[in-house]
Write a protein that holds these residues in place. Sequence first.
Motif, PDB file in Angstrom:
ATOM      1  N   VAL A  18       1.027  -1.449   0.088  1.00 54.48           N
ATOM      2  CA  VAL A  18      -0.001  -0.075   0.040  1.00 54.48           C
ATOM      3  C   VAL A  18       0.908   1.247   0.009  1.00 54.48           C
ATOM      4  N   GLU A  19       0.343   2.356  -0.643  1.00 57.48           N
ATOM      5  CA  GLU A  19       1.261   3.490  -0.724  1.00 57.48           C
ATOM      6  C   GLU A  19       0.185   4.694  -0.734  1.00 57.48           C
ATOM      7  N   ILE A  20       0.729   5.893  -0.555  1.00 61.45           N
ATOM      8  CA  ILE A  20       2.151   6.391  -0.470  1.00 61.45           C
ATOM      9  C   ILE A  20       2.121   7.194   0.939  1.00 61.45           C
ATOM     10  N   LEU A  21       3.285   7.083   1.676  1.00 63.09           N
ATOM     11  CA  LEU A  21       3.488   7.877   2.769  1.00 63.09           C
ATOM     12  C   LEU A  21       4.708   8.771   2.509  1.00 63.09           C
ATOM     13  N   ARG A  22       4.720  10.142   2.765  1.00 65.15           N
ATOM     14  CA  ARG A  22       5.689  10.762   2.640  1.00 65.15           C
ATOM     15  C   ARG A  22       6.346  11.338   4.075  1.00 65.15           C
ATOM     16  N   LEU A  23       7.725  11.006   4.295  1.00 62.39           N
ATOM     17  CA  LEU A  23       8.208  11.341   5.319  1.00 62.39           C
ATOM     18  C   LEU A  23       8.721  13.049   5.190  1.00 62.39           C
ATOM     19  N   LEU A  29       4.983   1.490   1.384  1.00 60.66           N
ATOM     20  CA  LEU A  29       5.928   2.105   0.546  1.00 60.66           C
ATOM     21  C   LEU A  29       5.816   3.632   0.933  1.00 60.66           C
ATOM     22  N   LEU A  30       7.086   4.205   1.118  1.00 56.88           N
ATOM     23  CA  LEU A  30       7.372   5.502   1.651  1.00 56.88           C
ATOM     24  C   LEU A  30       8.386   6.248   0.635  1.00 56.88           C
ATOM     25  N   ALA A  31       8.254   7.460   0.844  1.00 58.58           N
ATOM     26  CA  ALA A  31       9.202   8.316  -0.058  1.00 58.58           C
ATOM     27  C   ALA A  31       9.892   9.301   1.079  1.00 58.58           C
ATOM     28  N   GLY A  32      11.066   9.375   1.084  1.00 60.68           N
ATOM     29  CA  GLY A  32      12.011  10.360   1.979  1.00 60.68           C
ATOM     30  C   GLY A  32      11.866  11.772   1.395  1.00 60.68           C
ATOM     31  N   ASN A  33      11.070  12.784   1.970  1.00 61.70           N
ATOM     32  CA  ASN A  33      10.958  14.161   1.409  1.00 61.70           C
ATOM     33  C   ASN A  33      11.294  15.015   2.594  1.00 61.70           C
ATOM     34  N   ASP A  34      12.460  14.814   3.182  1.00 64.30           N
ATOM     35  CA  ASP A  34      12.880  15.789   4.553  1.00 64.30           C
ATOM     36  C   ASP A  34      14.309  15.590   4.245  1.00 64.30           C
ATOM     37  N   PRO A  35      14.982  16.939   4.053  1.00 72.57           N
ATOM     38  CA  PRO A  35      16.350  17.189   3.976  1.00 72.57           C
ATOM     39  C   PRO A  35      17.187  17.173   5.163  1.00 72.57           C
ATOM     40  N   GLU A  36      16.689  16.931   6.424  1.00 72.46           N
ATOM     41  CA  GLU A  36      17.387  17.013   7.774  1.00 72.46           C
ATOM     42  C   GLU A  36      17.385  15.526   8.076  1.00 72.46           C
ATOM     43  N   PHE A  37      18.487  14.781   8.075  1.00 67.95           N
ATOM     44  CA  PHE A  37      18.754  13.461   7.940  1.00 67.95           C
ATOM     45  C   PHE A  37      18.272  12.717   9.594  1.00 67.95           C
ATOM     46  N   ASP A  38      18.632  13.485  10.488  1.00 61.78           N
ATOM     47  CA  ASP A  38      18.209  12.940  11.845  1.00 61.78           C
ATOM     48  C   ASP A  38      16.745  12.804  11.882  1.00 61.78           C
ATOM     49  N   ARG A  39      16.139  13.826  11.524  1.00 54.83           N
ATOM     50  CA  ARG A  39      14.597  14.063  11.643  1.00 54.83           C
ATOM     51  C   ARG A  39      14.088  12.818  10.876  1.00 54.83           C
ATOM     52  N   LEU A  40      14.472  12.703   9.486  1.00 55.10           N
ATOM     53  CA  LEU A  40      13.976  11.662   8.695  1.00 55.10           C
ATOM     54  C   LEU A  40      14.134  10.380   9.407  1.00 55.10           C
ATOM     55  N   VAL A  41      15.357  10.159  10.004  1.00 55.28           N
ATOM     56  CA  VAL A  41      15.677   9.000  10.608  1.00 55.28           C
ATOM     57  C   VAL A  41      14.679   8.374  11.630  1.00 55.28           C
ATOM     58  N   ASP A  42      14.482   9.556  12.402  1.00 59.39           N
ATOM     59  CA  ASP A  42      13.647   9.430  13.593  1.00 59.39           C
ATOM     60  C   ASP A  42      12.265   9.061  13.189  1.00 59.39           C
ATOM     61  N   ASN A  43      11.791   9.820  12.014  1.00 60.72           N
ATOM     62  CA  ASN A  43      10.516   9.587  11.478  1.00 60.72           C
ATOM     63  C   ASN A  43      10.221   8.319  11.194  1.00 60.72           C
ATOM     64  N   ALA A  91       8.141  -1.326   6.333  1.00 61.53           N
ATOM     65  CA  ALA A  91       8.120  -0.332   5.841  1.00 61.53           C
ATOM     66  C   ALA A  91       9.415  -0.053   4.766  1.00 61.53           C
ATOM     67  N   HIS A  92       9.153   0.121   3.694  1.00 67.79           N
ATOM     68  CA  HIS A  92       9.884   0.432   2.589  1.00 67.79           C
ATOM     69  C   HIS A  92      10.049   1.721   2.159  1.00 67.79           C
ATOM     70  N   ILE A  93      11.453   2.108   1.960  1.00 64.74           N
ATOM     71  CA  ILE A  93      11.648   3.488   1.454  1.00 64.74           C
ATOM     72  C   ILE A  93      11.865   3.015   0.007  1.00 64.74           C
ATOM     73  N   GLU A  94      11.292   3.963  -0.842  1.00 67.58           N
ATOM     74  CA  GLU A  94      11.722   3.935  -2.456  1.00 67.58           C
ATOM     75  C   GLU A  94      12.590   5.173  -2.674  1.00 67.58           C
ATOM     76  N   PRO A  95      13.869   4.951  -2.975  1.00 66.98           N
ATOM     77  CA  PRO A  95      14.685   6.092  -3.530  1.00 66.98           C
ATOM     78  C   PRO A  95      14.340   6.636  -4.728  1.00 66.98           C
ATOM     79  N   MET A  96      14.067   7.820  -4.906  1.00 64.16           N
ATOM     80  CA  MET A  96      13.752   8.528  -6.262  1.00 64.16           C
ATOM     81  C   MET A  96      14.764   9.867  -6.361  1.00 64.16           C
ATOM     82  N   PRO A  97      15.260  10.051  -7.377  1.00 63.26           N
ATOM     83  CA  PRO A  97      16.284  10.951  -7.749  1.00 63.26           C
ATOM     84  C   PRO A  97      15.672  12.403  -7.542  1.00 63.26           C
ATOM     85  N   TRP A  98      14.343  12.587  -7.379  1.00 60.05           N
ATOM     86  CA  TRP A  98      13.954  14.016  -7.289  1.00 60.05           C
ATOM     87  C   TRP A  98      13.740  14.228  -5.744  1.00 60.05           C
ATOM     88  N   THR A  99      13.958  13.048  -4.746  1.00 67.75           N
ATOM     89  CA  THR A  99      13.623  13.270  -3.411  1.00 67.75           C
ATOM     90  C   THR A  99      14.867  13.408  -2.620  1.00 67.75           C
TER      91      THR A  99
END
Length: 269
Positions: free
Chosen positions: A72-77, A102-116, A131-139
């Motif tokens: 199931v998708e999509i959750l954005r961090l 399925l998740l996307a990582g949309n947070d430039p602050e690494f520590d906050r992204l990791v925590d969430n 919980a799977h992060i999908e790397p995408m070159p614009w994220t």
Amino acid sequence: MKRPLSLAALTVLDLSPADMVSCAAWAGYSHVGLRLNPATPTEAHYPTIGDTPVVEDILARLQDTGVRVLDVEILRLKPDTVVADFEPFMATGARFEARHVLLAGNDPEFDRLVDNYGRTCELAARYGMAAHIEPMPWTDVRDIAAAERVMAAAGRGNAGIIVDPIHFDRAGDTVDGLAAIPASRFQYMQFCDAPAERPGTTEEILFQARAERKAPGEGGLPLGELLRALPDGIPLSLEVPQMALARTVGPFERARRLREATERLLAGL
């Protein structure tokens, strides 16, 4: 044992979620992917979370067809993410007996992204999902190496990475780079093809990824190498939007053709 094939929502976004289940069954798939949250503001949005008639229709189609839900998708961090807000999404995914989120990582602050992300993994685990992060070159998680840094820092047992061949290639990832990542990260992958030539701009990359991919075996991506580098037999989620073809060929037939193209490619490996 036959490799599970799942029909991804983006492939047949012209259908309602319940009709995606029926399409997957008709076209010969064992699984389907459901988009509970829209990925863009322009696509159709259905009430697919909670106790709604749409959810009941999906459940009935799953029961009638025997098709299972892969993801199931999509959750954005994002910077303003509140992980507790994801719970209705997770609860609905569990009702569908989905295996993965399925998740996307949309947070430039690494520590906050990791925590969430870690908190999201914990929430998903309560509902029996990974919980799977999908790397995408614009994220902000643009490639496989960036995703693995998040996984390692989060340290959760149900953390995973989704390899999508078009994103993998456009981000400059290589098959050799996969060897440095634990195989357990890769529990399923998306599957598609695309021209070998990379688009020159982010806008072109986005358009191709969202609207004009190719059936497996009809482009120039190293699909065989990718399959051999990832764990044997993991499910493939066929994510192949074909906007031009969709003007003349309906979603059921497009889904069937993609399943057949994938099986031809797999048989030749």
